[in-house]
Design an enzyme around this catalytic site. Structure first.
Site, PDB file in Angstrom:
ATOM      1  N   GLU A 242      96.327 -21.672  21.511  1.00  0.00           N
ATOM      2  CA  GLU A 242      95.049 -21.802  22.470  1.00  0.00           C
ATOM      3  C   GLU A 242      95.655 -23.064  22.050  1.00  0.00           C
ATOM      4  OE1 GLU A 242      94.578 -20.940  25.068  1.00  0.00           O
ATOM      5  OE2 GLU A 242      95.381 -18.999  24.509  1.00  0.00           O
ATOM      6  N   SER A 515      37.713  12.497  32.080  1.00  0.00           N
ATOM      7  CA  SER A 515      36.878  11.934  30.926  1.00  0.00           C
ATOM      8  C   SER A 515      37.312  10.968  29.622  1.00  0.00           C
ATOM      9  CB  SER A 515      36.429  13.289  30.160  1.00  0.00           C
ATOM     10  OG  SER A 515      35.864  14.509  30.753  1.00  0.00           O
TER      11      SER A 515
END
Length: 860
Positions: A242, A515
């Site tokens: 690059e 319960s």
């Protein structure tokens, strides 16, 4: 000044281009023109640099020409790049003996000699000619695979009109003047300020307690990493192709820029961008990528030069690697590493790093999953450039083979599927509660550390999914597990329907408690002076002042008689005792204790609203109202800590994008513990629930535990619509619910084992499987002993029945057994004739139970 031609006498009038003549920018009208065979002249004065030509008289001159500013042969001309001496061939830019791009394709320049790129006549790529930047260069995309690209597909050159040529020419002249100005302190350069580098969008990472990531939030899939986490060989692979001169250049490339502006004049988008890494970084962070024009190029060059002068190269490379796009939805090299190889960037090999560097130029065509041959060609070119730069030796390069890669990478948002989607949604909700907004979460690049244990979360998901396998498709479950000592949520399973769907463990989806709510009544009773040994009337079919119809026990159970201890009544889950106890201590007081213990809402309403609306009655004590799984887990964690409530929390710490600054820390924001009830009360209540666990014949976890189950019946039938198993050890509290995953209740039938689903059934299986796995490597802690405090008498009559019933029912006696009690081990349950369900929940007998099938969505 002349544009686009070279007059014979050097004047500024338009005229026909002669032979190999070029274009004069800034040269003298009388003596600054290019003579016959001359190239393009930029600027005047003496002694310059010449780039390319095919004649003895020199080629394109940048900076000046020799001898009074012309480019005549034999004068004191400057350095020539690629030009042939006395007829020798070389690489030519913009003059005779032109350069051909693509086999049989478009030729730039004229003449017979020159270099052809992509032609089968060329054996090796010319030395010193590197690839161009991803943003604008298309040249290498048109090369054959051995040069890192694909053949061109009928490339066309746009020919701009005269007006556009003039405008572009002005721009090119300006660009070159700017370049010269950079060297000599030009006005434009001096007057252009470098803006602050804007903060790029980052990916917020949500982590387990072991620091592994399980979810992300982002506008872009980007995770910033420091440069020292990127291996040196990966950095070298990127710079080799690059920007080979990255370490030494000043942020711009004169040759690359000239190539780019010449492409603009020709109207050719494929001529290349000529951008350095610094320029690419500038273009990305300032969002200049969409504009391809001379004004953008000039600005880009100036800013790149200024950035190079003011920022260390290491910082520029770090910024570049963290912002560039690599394909597969990955921005930044960390996510690229994950996308292509499923690993963090610091684990990349040389071969893998070269793959990552190769895709920058063209993330589509150089993705090996798309075009493998092109990807391999570009990969080979990257490695060859690394050899040329001396980063790797030829022998090592020759031995390298293309690495294994992910054909189909994991989607960035794949975590949103299933149970992790629900968990991530819960974490996101808490982030917002502590002050982070949508923008912070989706672009801030936060690192969020959580309390969730990866093994515990996996155990909860596994236990839940295995238990529901083969069951009704609408059957669903939710599990929450909490550390009683801190409130830290260790596992959170709110269903498996993914992000954006209803969280079945949250306050948005409460479920009838049945319960499983009785321990809160027990705690209030003990707090008010009723011993766990106090005696109560446990017979079925009793009448109470605050209900119209007699109340029955599950299965019309009378086994405990009229002298039933609170401990026995809890083991047997007797409704009549708990209704009576709630009536004695007051439903409002039970609700307030439950709130302090962790039950923050009933039927999705705050406790105070429930108290003030006048609908609260003793039915609260047997599970009349709906609670969330998270609240229920928090409440049972309070029992496990003997009365100390710790607010549940998921997030321990939040760091900013650099991973160093702490934005939020739970240690500095922890809510103060609440003493919901005295420790002595907690010890006695825990003892009672240990007896429930000890009486069980299944759902054992290999250590002492305390539990309570619960159910709510399905309409007016013997089947159940909701079932719970809640329990704890001293170091972990877990609540499990099973019911419908839709807005309609369903009959809970166990298709694997047969029969009705009770708390000890599918919920109990999930609870025990999870607890055994989650507690496997934890220390075994003992419960503290009971104190048996309290001297108040229960509502048992004075006469004592004979014989005195035992706390543990006889498993051989099918009569009087509670099908919801944990010691119930399958078989046909008693069929209640009074409308009660297996846990004693009433059908339509006035206790407020919902019988319309609306489940938790319609439970008033």
């Amino acid at each position: 000044m002349s544009y686009g031609q070279t007059p014979e006498g050097g004047d500024s009038n338009p005229g026909a281009r002669e032979r190999s003549s070029g274009t004069v920018y800034g040269g003298s009208a009388s003596t600054g023109a290019a003579k016959v065979g001359g190239g393009t002249v930029y600027g005047g004065s003496s002694g310059g640099t010449t780039y390319g030509s095919s004649s003895a008289s020199g080629g394109t001159t940048y900076g000046s020409s020799a001898a009074s500013g012309n480019s005549s042969s034999g004068s004191s001309s400057g350095t020539t790049y690629g030009s042939p001496a006395a007829g020798r061939s070389g690489t030519t830019y913009g003059s005779s003996g032109g350069t051909t791009y693509g086999s049989g394709g478009t030729t730039y320049g004229s003449g017979a000699s020159g270099t052809t790129y992509g032609s089968t006549a060329v054996g090796d790529r010319p030395a010193g000619v590197g690839p161009r930047s991803r943003a604008a260069a298309l040249e290498d995309d048109q090369l054959l695979p051995e040069f890192g690209g694909m053949p061109p597909n009928d490339p066309k050159v746009r020919k701009p009109g005269r007006r556009k040529k003039i405008l572009i020419g002005v721009g090119i002249g300006t660009a070159v003047c700017m370049l010269l100005g950079m060297v000599g302190g030009g006005v434009a350069y001096a007057s252009t300020d470098l803006p602050p580098i804007p903060k790029v969008s980052g990916t917020t990472q949500i982590k387990y307690s072991d620091n592994s990531t399980f979810a992300t939030f982002s506008a872009e899939n980007r995770v910033e990493v420091p440069l020292n986490k990127v291996p040196k060989h990966v950095q070298q692979a990127v710079t080799s192709v690059e920007d080979p001169d990255f370490d030494t250049n000043k942020g711009v490339s004169f040759r690359g820029t000239a190539r780019a502006v010449w492409g603009l004049v020709k109207g050719d988008d494929g001529a290349g961008g000529g951008s350095t890494i610094t320029q690419q970084y500038i273009r990305n962070v300032f969002n200049m990528t969409k504009e391809r024009s001379y004004t953008r190029k000039v600005k880009e060059i100036i800013l790149a030069r200024k950035l190079s002068d003011s920022v260390p190269k290491e910082d520029i490379l770090k910024g570049y690697l963290n912002t560039i796009y690599f394909g597969r939805g990955a921005s930044g090299i960390q996510q690229a590493s994950q996308a292509y190889f499923g690993k963090d960037v610091d684990k990349l090999t040389v071969e893998e790093g070269a793959v990552i560097a190769a895709v920058i130029k063209d993330p589509t065509n150089f993705d090996p999953a798309n075009k493998l041959e092109s990807a391999k060609g570009r990969w080979g070119y990257v490695l060859d450039q690394m050899v040329a730069k001396g980063y790797i030796d030829q022998a090592a390069r020759s031995a390298m083979t293309y690495p294994k890669y992910l054909e189909k990478p994991k989607r960035a948002g794949q975590w949103r599927d299933g149970s992790t989607g629900i968990l991530g949604q819960k974490i996101e909700s808490e982030l917002k509660q502590i002050g982070f907004n949508e923008e912070d979460i989706n672009t801030g690049g936060l690192t969020v550390f959580t309390t969730i244990s990866k093994p515990a979360q996996a155990a909860a998901a596994k236990a839940s999914q295995e238990a529901l396998d083969g069951q009704d498709k609408d059957m669903a479950t939710a599990t929450v597990s909490i550390d009683p000592k801190s409130g830290a949520v260790r596992a959170y399973y709110g269903g498996d329907r993914g992000y954006g769907n209803l969280d079945l463990a949250s306050a948005a989806a409460p479920h009838p408690a049945g319960s499983s709510f009785k321990p809160y009544v027990l705690a209030k009773g003990v707090e008010d002076g009723y011993s766990i040994d106090s005696l109560w009337d446990g017979t079925s079919g009793q009448k109470f002042e605050d209900r119209a119809e007699p109340l029955t026990n599950s299965g019309n159970d009378n086994s405990c008689g009229k002298q039933c201890s609170l401990t026995s009544a809890t083991v047997k889950s007797l409704n009549t005792v708990y209704w009576a106890l709630t009536l004695e201590v007051g439903a409002k007081n039970v609700a307030k204790l439950a709130e302090k213990a962790g039950i923050k809402t009933l039927d999705r309403k705050p406790i105070d609203d429930i108290i003030n609306d006048g609908k609260l009655n003793s039915g609260l004590g047997i599970g009349q109202f709906s609670v969330s799984v998270l609240d229920q887990a928090a409440g049972y964690a309070t029992f496990a800590s003997y009365g100390t409530y710790h607010q549940p929390y998921f997030i321990t710490k939040v760091l900013d994008a650099d991973g160093k600054t702490v934005l939020w820390d739970h240690a500095n924001n922890v809510a103060q513990p609440v003493q919901a009830f005295d420790k002595s009360v907690g010890r006695d209540v825990s003892y009672v629930m240990q007896q429930v666990y000890d009486s069980a014949t299944k759902n054992k976890i290999g250590r002492d535990a305390a539990i309570k189950t619960g159910t709510q019946q399905y309409q007016n039938t013997e089947d159940n619509a909701h079932a719970w198993m809640c329990g704890y050890t001293p170091n972990m509290a877990t609540a499990v619910w099973v019911g419908s995953g839709t807005d309609k209740d369903i009959r809970l039938k166990d298709r694997k084992r047969g029969g009705i689903v009770y708390g000890s059934g599918i919920p109990g299986i999930i609870w025990s499987d999870y607890m055994k796995s989650a507690l496997k490597k934890t220390e075994v802690e003992e419960f503290q002993s009971a104190l048996h405090e309290g001297d108040k008498a229960g509502n048992a009559p004075e006469e004592e029945p004979d014989p005195t019933p035992s706390d543990t029912p006889d498993p051989n006696d099918p009569d009087g057994t509670n099908p919801d009690a944990p010691w119930y081990d399958g078989g046909e349950s008693p069929s209640p004739s009074d409308g009660t369900n297996g846990d004693g929940q009433q059908g339509d007998n006035g206790d407020g139970q919902n019988q319309d099938g609306g489940g938790f969505f319609n439970n008033n």
